[in-house]
Design an enzyme around this catalytic site. Structure first.
Site, PDB file in Angstrom:
ATOM      1  N   CYS A   1       0.833  -1.206   0.000  1.00  0.00           N
ATOM      2  CA  CYS A   1       0.000   0.000   0.000  1.00  0.00           C
ATOM      3  C   CYS A   1       0.873   1.264   0.000  1.00  0.00           C
ATOM      4  O   CYS A   1       1.545   1.537  -0.977  1.00  0.00           O
ATOM      5  CB  CYS A   1      -0.982  -0.032   1.167  1.00  0.00           C
TER       6      CYS A   1
ATOM      7  N   HIS B   1      -3.592  -5.406   1.353  1.00  0.00           N
ATOM      8  CA  HIS B   1      -3.204  -5.803   2.700  1.00  0.00           C
ATOM      9  C   HIS B   1      -3.661  -7.241   2.940  1.00  0.00           C
ATOM     10  O   HIS B   1      -4.629  -7.711   2.343  1.00  0.00           O
ATOM     11  CB  HIS B   1      -3.876  -4.907   3.743  1.00  0.00           C
TER      12      HIS B   1
END
Length: 531
Positions: A334, A421
């Site tokens: 991310c 994630h």
């Protein structure tokens, strides 16, 4: 309403552990139980599905507690999530979606609407579940914040919740902390404190008993049990207070260095790596920390541009580039992935005042921040296996010709970047990734099975060392709740906190809910008690 509030003497006292253990213990008894935390302040969050089928963001701890309770996670379980963006300002997630910001100078008045929404979410859960296990935040004795509190005693007064206070004896001073917590509360709040739980005890239980007896006698509240120190017990945490507790056992032969960014988020992404028997997962904050690493992970962050500046100020940018030059693998997740690219643009000021910076240039990717947050639960193939994860980000990436797609991100040689994630929690994907980067065969470790074992371990400890039946009886007892709910609503309407006179500090005439108080040691003198 049937429920119980698990408060603590401090942050990280063990509230999450006790609440999680009670969720699983109650579920084992066939109780339809739901976890709840009115407000989290954490950059460690999770995506779940709302009852209407849309995606939403909640604190990771409540997501795990829902698994412990064997129910589907939903936004009402954590209606307010504050994600720190700086020391004085936090981004607000309300019922799973972005809802502006709150600052320290407007802490009380700026959160009134959040209290209304949080209590409505509690009421909704209470209408659908038999018992709510609510977790407090920080300490209920933060008396400077009591007027605007809706997380600790404000919640307890709203719903008439009996409250237990958890204290970490490993820190020292636990008896003073428990007695002092009760002493600082208003009499109406004291009346809801039912007793105490000691956490992280190690040693001779006989040496502890005189202290327990005195605490019960002085407060006329019982101690519901003492949880032992258990080094293998850990949960998906709310914050980064105990990152070092996630290291692998001795004997690991490969080093995984995770850069400890100032505003690190979703650091649970590396938990599955910590379970691999030959990997030692360490957190790095200097070039020397990554110099001998076999694999470096650049994790998520709430402030990509700010943390990239920190990275450069430490010389870690040079260290990462050198790590890649030597042919060693680097994984960005991310915000960490966005740092590995080229331009990072934030024209709308989503993260702050800096509108554009250059990334590390290790991947041919551009990132543009947009006001709308992307929340997804993606699935798809990678490295020859099926993978899954979750996305929480404002950044939109554009891949150039020099990279290939990888888990919603990009790959070039030994540099991997993903917007997903949690992908390493998938055993197949983790095995394929470690084979591709470190040349090792997949192990037999199952992360989902390990998480279930941890939840059962916590519940087993709670069942063995706490009076679970008494706590369940306390949670479902309606005694006295109508009065405290009425008083709290009157207090909210007038926005006042009852004043304390000198006589408030003498004697004990605000007993806890029926069935929860009284000294088990045979004491009971009120002359030295707490009102």
């Amino acid at each position: 309403m049937s429920g119980l509030l698990v408060a603590g003497t401090t942050s990280d006292a063990g509230k999450s552990v006790v609440a999680t253990g009670l969720c699983r213990a109650f579920a084992r008894r066939g109780v339809k139980v739901a976890p709840y935390k009115a407000q989290n302040m954490s950059n460690n969050s999770m995506v779940c599905e709302a009852p209407d089928g849309t995606t939403a963001e909640i604190g990771r701890a409540q997501w795990v507690q829902a698994l412990a309770a064997r129910v589907a996670p939903e936004p009402a379980m954590n209606p307010v999530l504050l994600k720190p963006g700086s020391d004085r300002r936090s981004h607000v997630v309300l019922m799973g979606h972005p809802a502006g910001e709150v600052s320290s100078h407007d802490w009380e008045h700026g959160r009134r609407h959040l209290a209304t929404a949080a209590h409505a979410a509690y009421d909704d859960l209470a209408s659908r579940f038999e018992v709510i296990v609510a977790e407090g935040a920080g300490s209920p004795a933060e008396i400077n914040l009591r007027a605007g509190d809706y997380v600790n005693m404000g919640l307890a007064r709203h719903a008439g919740l009996p409250t237990i206070v958890v204290g970490d004896i490993d820190r020292g001073g636990v008896f003073a902390a428990m007695y002092g917590t009760l002493a600082l509360l208003e009499p109406e709040d004291q009346a809801l404190i039912s007793g105490f739980v000691i956490n992280k005890f190690r040693g001779d239980a006989g040496l502890l008993k005189p202290g327990l007896d005195s605490l019960e006698s002085l407060t006329e509240r019982r101690v519901f049990g003492v949880l032992p120190w258990e080094p293998s017990l850990w949960l998906d945490s709310e914050d980064a207070l105990d990152l070092e507790g996630r290291r692998a056992a001795a004997g690991a032969t490969r080093k995984v260095a995770v850069v400890r960014l100032p505003r690190i988020s979703n650091f649970t992404d590396v938990d599955a790596l910590g379970l691999e028997p030959d990997l030692d997962v360490v957190f790095a904050s200097s070039p020397a920390d990554v110099a001998d690493a076999d694999l470096v992970v650049l994790p998520g962050t709430r402030s990509t541009i700010s943390d990239l500046a920190w990275l450069r100020s430490r010389g870690l940018d040079v260290a990462l580039i050198e790590h890649v030059r030597r042919g060693r693998p680097l994984l960005g997740i991310c915000g960490g992935f966005q740092m590995l690219g080229g331009v990072i643009a934030d024209p709308d000021g989503v993260e702050g005042s800096v509108t554009e910076v250059e990334g590390l240039g290790l991947l041919d990717v551009r990132t543009d921040f947009a006001p709308a947050k992307n929340l997804r639960l993606p699935t798809g193939p990678a490295l020859g296996v099926e993978a899954s994860g979750y996305e929480i980000h404002h950044g939109r990436i554009t891949r150039g010709d020099g990279v290939t797609e990888f888990l919603g991100g990009a790959q070039a040689g030994n540099v991997f970047g993903t917007m997903w994630h949690g992908s390493l929690e998938g055993d197949a994907l983790r095995g394929a990734f470690l084979q591709a980067t470190l040349g090792r065969e997949p192990s037999s470790v199952s992360f989902p099975a390990a998480r279930e074992r941890r939840l059962d371990l916590i519940a087993d400890l709670v069942e063995e060392h706490l009076d679970v039946d008494a706590l369940l009886d306390l949670a479902v007892s309606p005694v006295g709740r109508a009065d405290v709910v009425r008083d709290e609503r009157r207090r909210v309407e007038t926005n006042t906190v009852p004043s304390r006179s000198t006589e408030d500090c003498v004697g004990l005439d605000t007993p806890p809910p029926n069935g929860s108080g009284g000294s088990t040691s045979g004491g009971g003198s009120t002359s030295g008690g707490i009102r």
